[in-house]
Every structure is written in structure tokens, then in C-alpha cells.
Write an enzyme that holds these catalytic residues in place. Structure first.
Site, short mmCIF file in Angstrom:
data_model
loop_
_atom_site.label_atom_id
_atom_site.label_comp_id
_atom_site.label_asym_id
_atom_site.label_seq_id
_atom_site.Cartn_x
_atom_site.Cartn_y
_atom_site.Cartn_z
N HIS A 14 -10.02 9.72 2.30
CA HIS A 14 -10.36 9.11 1.01
C HIS A 14 -10.20 10.20 -0.04
O HIS A 14 -10.42 11.39 0.27
CB HIS A 14 -11.82 8.67 0.94
CG HIS A 14 -12.28 7.71 1.98
ND1 HIS A 14 -12.63 8.09 3.24
CD2 HIS A 14 -12.49 6.38 1.92
CE1 HIS A 14 -13.02 7.03 3.93
NE2 HIS A 14 -12.95 5.98 3.15
N ASP A 66 -13.03 12.68 -0.03
CA ASP A 66 -13.22 13.54 1.15
C ASP A 66 -12.64 14.93 0.90
O ASP A 66 -13.13 15.92 1.45
CB ASP A 66 -12.48 13.02 2.39
CG ASP A 66 -12.89 11.62 2.79
OD1 ASP A 66 -14.03 11.22 2.47
OD2 ASP A 66 -12.07 10.92 3.43
N HIS A 123 -15.74 -3.04 13.42
CA HIS A 123 -15.85 -4.11 12.42
C HIS A 123 -15.64 -5.47 13.08
O HIS A 123 -16.25 -6.46 12.69
CB HIS A 123 -14.82 -3.93 11.31
CG HIS A 123 -15.04 -2.70 10.48
ND1 HIS A 123 -14.24 -2.35 9.43
CD2 HIS A 123 -15.98 -1.72 10.56
CE1 HIS A 123 -14.67 -1.23 8.88
NE2 HIS A 123 -15.72 -0.81 9.58
C1 XYL Z 1 -16.17 2.16 6.87
C2 XYL Z 1 -14.67 2.08 6.99
C3 XYL Z 1 -13.95 3.17 6.26
C4 XYL Z 1 -12.49 2.86 6.14
C5 XYL Z 1 -11.79 3.62 5.09
O1 XYL Z 1 -16.79 1.22 7.66
O2 XYL Z 1 -14.28 2.05 8.33
O3 XYL Z 1 -14.18 4.39 6.88
O4 XYL Z 1 -11.82 3.01 7.34
O5 XYL Z 1 -12.36 3.42 3.85
#
Ligand code: XYL
Length: 435
Positions: free
Chosen positions: A100, A103, A270
Site C-alpha cells: 500500500h 506501507d 475473506h
Molecule cells: C485486508 C486486506 C488488505 C488487502 C490490500 O483485509 O486483505 O490487506 O489485501 O489492501
């Protein structure tokens, strides 16, 4: 020149009988799998944020990671991290990384100052990329850490915040172009809502799409040709994230006419947060031709949040690589370790162990998936299960010749039953045989 990881030379493949924890047991970069070197199938990438900026702080405890760049601050810290990052990736043998904007360089008092800091670090990164051959898989913008993004960025109620976010995206796209990023990621950050009682849902979604449209337009203008990726996540940090999962992301991309410019970056943890398996999300994107890249990590089935652990579950890495192979690979995407060592794994060497565990798990998964595909284990099963669609009434249905009337006359005097087994248990046992 400073050496940040003196205890490590070069991590090499030693095979599965080696008991050297600083060696690969399965990942043998040049070994051919289905005629292609493993490293080209896997395209591993190190996530800058988890590996070089993570402090170990959590809601219950202070920063505790012991890092060879400890003590440095500001731009000095940023430079030391770059040096350490390229030493780390070279020793590990990983050819890609991701970051990012926030970072890699500290924020200044104004965006102008912040961008100056970025320029200096980007120039340094570029030199290291040229001397090591390490490439940028993707970069992205952090539109969630600074307090100004408390209500979101593109979906914030305040137009000035939108403007600030847009300016950050502009700069990050210029960095992507400068460093030859192969992809560019939008993870939703705080683009979501906490309560509908104060939210103009329609305006927020429209605005989110507006920012994405501005991004692709600007990319075209400056000649950035990397693949754009959307990274779905259902919740965290907001209660409801707008890019919930692949299926809802698809609806969003279609609705706003963005489908031809974006693919998906799918993160394992996710997927599980959304109540899906990793394979489900990969499959869903793949069958729509939109599987672009992967954030390789895993969640903990006993915890309800995004734990971002290094992937070690061989079932998951196998089924993920099975989808990747069926996708014809991931390039220009790759497998980015969006994963962090546990807070109790605070020593620098743990960073190597985490990545080695992840790389070996995906290498093993690749080999198993390749065998499963070569033997057409699931393909044969699926072909047989759906064979009724290849002739007769089934063929009429899929080829669009059937109507409600023709189908009614076909079944009116027939006994239609379901007596053929789905054979799930056989298939799971078969999968175990291959592992
Ligand atoms: C956070 C996300 C981020 C993305 C990039 O849950 O995984 O780290 O991968 O913004």
C-alpha cells in the site's frame, strides 16, 4: 552494507526428508509440473505490510515484534525497511511483492509532502528492483488507516474526503506505472456502512463506482496497462463491506459497466468470513473469466475474524491450485502472502518460517492438484453426473429448443426420480488418497 537477516543465507529446496526448518520441503522453483516450472505456476509474492511494517500491537497489547530495523524512525525507517525487504525476498527466492502507499513511506503534513516522501522511496525501490530482478505484483492505496477515512473514502459522506482519496489513487497509479506493477488492487478498506439509519446507500455505491471509473480512465491516460483487481471482503472493518463476495462484486461490476476492466483478487480468509469456502470464491470468479489473483492466507475456523494466518491447510491449498490450474494459471496475477506471523512469533526468523510454510503448502497443493487433474478424478465424475444434458431433452434445454410446453409433454406421463448417488463420500476419500 547492513545485513538484516545474518542467520539466513539462501533458502533452498532440500526435499521432504530434510529437517532444516530454513529449507523448502516441496517448493522446488524450477521443477516442472504439467510442463511448467513451479515458480511460474505459483508466482509467490511477499506482502510488505505484514512482513515489514507489522508491529504486533493488538487491542490487548503493545507492539512486540523484534525487527532488525527497530530504533529507526521516519524516512530513515522507510529506507531501512526497503533494504531489509529486498534482502528478505532475495534470500527467500520470492520474485514479487505488494504494498500500500502508506506501507512504504511516512505521511507528511500535507499530501504534497507525503508524495515527496513516496517519490524518494519509490526511486530507491526501483533501484533494488532493477538490481535484484524482483517485480511488483501489485500496489494499492491505503484509504482506511488515517482518521480522515473513519466514514469511508470514496463512500464517505464528505466530498473533501472523496477528493483526498482520489488524489491518493492518482499518485498510487503513477507509482504503479513507474514500477511496472503487473496489477493494481482495490480492497474496500472502510467502503461499507455501520448503520443504514445514517447512510445514503445509493449515493455511496454510485460514488464508489465513480472512483473506480476515474482510476481506469487515469490509467488509460498515463498508459498504465496492469490488470485492475477488486478484492472482496464481507465485513471488517465495517459491519457491511460493499465488496461482500465475488457474487455481489460481479453484480456491482456489471451494474456499473466496469466488468471489462476488473478481475478479482481473492483472499482465502475473506472467503471464509463471507461464509464460503476459498474454493467457492475461486470457482465463482473463474467460471466468469474473472479470476485474477490470490491473497494466500487462511483463517481460523474457531475465530470469527480475519486472522490472516500463513496458509498450511493442504486441503485448501490443493483445491485452490486445482481452480488455478483450471483457470490456465494466474498470470499476470499471483499468490500474495497476505499473511502475518502470530504475535507470539516475534523474532525476525519467524518471518522466514511463515513464508516457507506457506510456499511449501502451496507447492504441495499444486502437485496434488496436477495429479487430480491428470487423472480427471473430479472431471469424470462431473461429466457423468450431468450426462443427461448432452442428449435428448437435456440437449434441447441447454441449446434453447425446450419450452415449458415441450417439457410438460415430456414429463406428463413419466415417473421422474432421483436415484443416482452424488457419491460425496467416495470423492472425499479419493481426495485423501491423493493427498
Ligand atoms: C485486508 C486486506 C488488505 C488487502 C490490500 O483485509 O486483505 O490487506 O489485501 O489492501
Amino acid at each position: 552494507m547492513t545485513t538484516y537477516f545474518p542467520e539466513v543465507t539462501r533458502v533452498a529446496y532440500e526435499g521432504k526428508r530434510s529437517d532444516n526448518p530454513l529449507s523448502f520441503k516441496h517448493y522446488n522453483p524450477d521443477e516442472l509440473v504439467l510442463g511448467k516450472p513451479m515458480k511460474e505456476h505459483l508466482r509467490f509474492s511477499v506482502a510488505y505490510w505484514h512482513t515489514f511494517t507489522l508491529s504486533g500491537a493488538d487491542p490487548f497489547g503493545l507492539p512486540n515484534m523484534i525487527r532488525p530495523w527497530d530504533g529507526a524512525t521516519g524516512m530513515d525507517l522507510a529506507k531501512r525497511r526497503v533494504e531489509a525487504a529486498f534482502e528478505f525476498m532475495t534470500k527467500l527466492g520470492v520474485e514479487y511483492f505488494c504494498f500500500h502507499d502508506r506501507d512504504i513511506a511516512p505521511e507528511g503534513d500535507t499530501l504534497r509532502e507525503t508524495n515527496r516522501n513516496l517519490d524518494e522511496i519509490v526511486a530507491l525501490i526501483k533501484e533494488y528492483m532493477q538490481s535484484t530482478g524482483i517485480k511488483l505484483l501489485w500496489n494499492t492505496q491505503n484509504l482506511f488507516s488515517n482518521p480522515r477515512f473513519a466514514h469511508g473514502a470514496a463512500t464517505a459522506p464528505d466530498a473533501e474526503v472523496f477528493a483526498y482519496a482520489a488524489a491518493q489513487v492518482k499518485k498510487s497509479l503513477e507509482i504503479a506505472k513507474e514500477l511496472g506493477a503487473e496489477n493494481y488492487v482495490f480492497w474496500g478498506g472502510r467502503e461499507g456502512y455501520e448503520t443504514l439509519l445514517n447512510t445514503d446507500l445509493k449515493l455511496e455505491l454510485d460514488n464508489y463506482a465513480r472512483l473506480l471509473r476515474m482510476a481506469v480512465d487515469y490509467a488509460d491516460e498515463i498508459g498504465f496497462t496492469g490488470q485492475f483487481l477488486i478484492e472482496p471482503k464481507p465485513k471488517e472493518p465495517t459491519k457491511h463491506q460493499y465488496d461482500f463476495d465475488v457474487q455481489s462484486g460481479l453484480a456491482f461490476l456489471y451494474h456499473y459497466g466496469l466488468k471489462d476492466r476488473f478481475k478479482f483478487n481473492i483472499e482465502a480468509n475473506h472467503a471464509t468470513l463471507a461464509g464460503h469456502t476459498f474454493q467457492h470464491e475461486l470457482r465463482f470468479a473463474r467460471i466468469h473469466g474473472l479470476l485474477g489473483s490470490v491473497d494466500a492466507n487462511q483463517g481460523d475456523p474457531l475465530l470469527g475474524w480475519d486472522t490472516d494466518e500463513f496458509p498450511t491447510n493442504l486441503y485448501e491449498t490443493t483445491l485452490a491450485m486445482y481452480e488455478v490450474l483450471l483457470n490456465g494459471g494466474l498470470a499476470p496475477g499471483g499468490l500474495n502472502f497476505d499473511a502475518k506471523v502470530r504475535r507470539a512469533s516475534m523474532t525476525p526468523i519467524d518471518l522466514f518460517y511463515g513464508h516457507i510454510a506457506g510456499m511449501d503448502s502451496f507447492a504441495r497443493g499444486l502437485k496434488v492438484a496436477a495429479k487430480l487433474l491428470q487423472d480427471r478424478v473430479f472431471e469424470r465424475e462431473i461429466e457423468e453426473r450431468y450426462e443427461s444434458y448432452r442428449a435428448g431433452i437435456g440437449k434441447d434445454i441447454v441449446e434453447g429448443r425446450a419450452t415449458l410446453q415441450t417439457l410438460e409433454s415430456y414429463v406428463l406421463d413419466k415417473r421422474v426420480t432421483a436415484t443416482r448417488s452424488g457419491r460425496q463420500e467416495v470423492l472425499l476419500a479419493k481426495l485423501n488418497q491423493y493427498l
